[in-house]
Design an enzyme around this catalytic site. Sequence first.
Site, PDB file in Angstrom:
ATOM      1  N   GLU A   1       0.926  -1.153  -0.161  1.00 41.00           N
ATOM      2  CA  GLU A   1       0.051   0.059   0.137  1.00 41.00           C
ATOM      3  C   GLU A   1       0.691   1.416   0.000  1.00 41.00           C
ATOM      4  OE1 GLU A   1      -2.547   1.123  -0.556  1.00 41.00           O
ATOM      5  OE2 GLU A   1      -4.515   0.286   0.471  1.00 41.00           O
ATOM      6  N   ASP A   2       0.386   2.451  -0.805  1.00 40.02           N
ATOM      7  CA  ASP A   2       0.978   3.504  -0.544  1.00 40.02           C
ATOM      8  C   ASP A   2       0.688   4.231   0.875  1.00 40.02           C
ATOM      9  OD1 ASP A   2      -1.604   3.604  -1.434  1.00 40.02           O
ATOM     10  OD2 ASP A   2      -1.186   5.700  -2.535  1.00 40.02           O
TER      11      ASP A   2
ATOM     12  N   ASP B   1      -4.996   5.217   5.621  1.00 37.84           N
ATOM     13  CA  ASP B   1      -5.328   6.350   6.359  1.00 37.84           C
ATOM     14  C   ASP B   1      -6.618   5.927   7.519  1.00 37.84           C
ATOM     15  OD1 ASP B   1      -6.704   8.859   6.717  1.00 37.84           O
ATOM     16  OD2 ASP B   1      -6.587   9.390   4.848  1.00 37.84           O
TER      17      ASP B   1
ATOM     18  N   PHE C   1      -3.302  16.131   3.999  1.00 35.98           N
ATOM     19  CA  PHE C   1      -3.552  15.741   2.762  1.00 35.98           C
ATOM     20  C   PHE C   1      -2.149  15.646   1.782  1.00 35.98           C
ATOM     21  CE2 PHE C   1      -4.993  15.321  -1.650  1.00 35.98           C
ATOM     22  CZ  PHE C   1      -5.785  14.300  -1.593  1.00 35.98           C
TER      23      PHE C   1
ATOM     24  N   ARG D   1       0.537  12.239  -9.130  1.00 36.67           N
ATOM     25  CA  ARG D   1       0.881  10.938  -8.810  1.00 36.67           C
ATOM     26  C   ARG D   1       2.388  10.893  -9.187  1.00 36.67           C
ATOM     27  NH1 ARG D   1      -3.226   7.512  -7.453  1.00 36.67           N
ATOM     28  NH2 ARG D   1      -5.333   7.896  -8.781  1.00 36.67           N
TER      29      ARG D   1
HETATM   30  C1  PRP Z   1      -5.880   5.179  -1.236  1.00 30.95           C
HETATM   31  C2  PRP Z   1      -4.615   4.468  -0.727  1.00 30.95           C
HETATM   32  C3  PRP Z   1      -5.458   3.435   0.056  1.00 30.95           C
HETATM   33  C4  PRP Z   1      -6.615   3.902   0.797  1.00 30.95           C
HETATM   34  C5  PRP Z   1      -6.319   4.353   2.071  1.00 30.95           C
HETATM   35  O1  PRP Z   1      -6.212   4.923  -2.444  1.00 30.95           O
HETATM   36  O2  PRP Z   1      -3.982   3.884  -1.844  1.00 30.95           O
HETATM   37  O3  PRP Z   1      -5.704   2.325  -0.893  1.00 30.95           O
HETATM   38  O4  PRP Z   1      -6.866   5.074  -0.121  1.00 30.95           O
HETATM   39  O5  PRP Z   1      -7.279   4.916   2.837  1.00 30.95           O
HETATM   40  P1  PRP Z   1      -8.110   4.289   3.806  1.00 30.95           P
HETATM   41  O6  PRP Z   1      -7.067   3.810   4.977  1.00 30.95           O
HETATM   42  O7  PRP Z   1      -8.913   5.428   4.283  1.00 30.95           O
HETATM   43  O8  PRP Z   1      -8.984   3.336   3.440  1.00 30.95           O
HETATM   44  P2  PRP Z   1      -7.610   5.758  -3.071  1.00 30.95           P
HETATM   45  O9  PRP Z   1      -8.953   5.069  -2.959  1.00 30.95           O
HETATM   46  O10 PRP Z   1      -7.301   7.142  -2.999  1.00 30.95           O
HETATM   47  O11 PRP Z   1      -7.257   5.091  -4.738  1.00 30.95           O
HETATM   48  P3  PRP Z   1      -6.147   5.241  -5.570  1.00 30.95           P
HETATM   49  O12 PRP Z   1      -4.772   4.490  -5.120  1.00 30.95           O
HETATM   50  O13 PRP Z   1      -6.218   4.866  -6.919  1.00 30.95           O
HETATM   51  O14 PRP Z   1      -5.779   6.826  -5.633  1.00 30.95           O
END
Ligand code: PRP
Length: 172
Positions: free
Chosen positions: A95-96, A99, A148, A161
């Site tokens: 995961e990146d 949150d 953010f 990105r």
């Molecule tokens: C982001 C990130 C995680 C998730 C974390 O993805 O890559 O998968 O949100 O958030 P959380 O802990 O509140 O669930 P996003 O839905 O923004 O999609 P993306 O990676 O395609 O931008």
Amino acid sequence: MALEILLSEEQIQGRIDALAEQIKADYGEEPVLMVSVLKGSFYFLADLSRRLGHNFTMDFVQVSSYGDGKSSSGIVQIRKDLDLTIEDKHVLIVEDIVDTGATLNHLRELFGTRRPKSIKVVALLSKTAARTVKTPIEYVGFEIPSRFVVGYGLDHAERFRNLPYIAVLDGE
Ligand code: PRP
């Protein structure tokens, strides 16, 4: 909109060196399937996987929890499931950012039903203060404040990105 650098390219790459050493030491010669959570984790997967050996393979899942806004909706949707079966495999979710924890918790529960040998998580960034769903993360790159952030895979409405560093986005 102003970008304030939070983590430089050098800091990110240096931390990935250390994470890769730790991951290699922990798994030894065992084969591992890295599961990248699209889209945000693709730079991290690319950089991390190139530091790991031939026993590390890759698959992708796409989950949506944010939409275009700046805060999590809390609703987790699978947009693209894995191509490969994970039964009896060591799974390392890549995961990146974690949150609220909702996405990761959902993935851990879903993958857990598929009888893998193990499930671990490597997240480049963790916002512990924003967590509403408690979920374990075995490898964390950086703990960051609840601001953010964009760059190194992370977007705002699909932009930023491709920054090589991670920055706080202000002034929206
Ligand atoms: C982001 C990130 C995680 C998730 C974390 O993805 O890559 O998968 O949100 O958030 P959380 O802990 O509140 O669930 P996003 O839905 O923004 O999609 P993306 O990676 O395609 O931008």
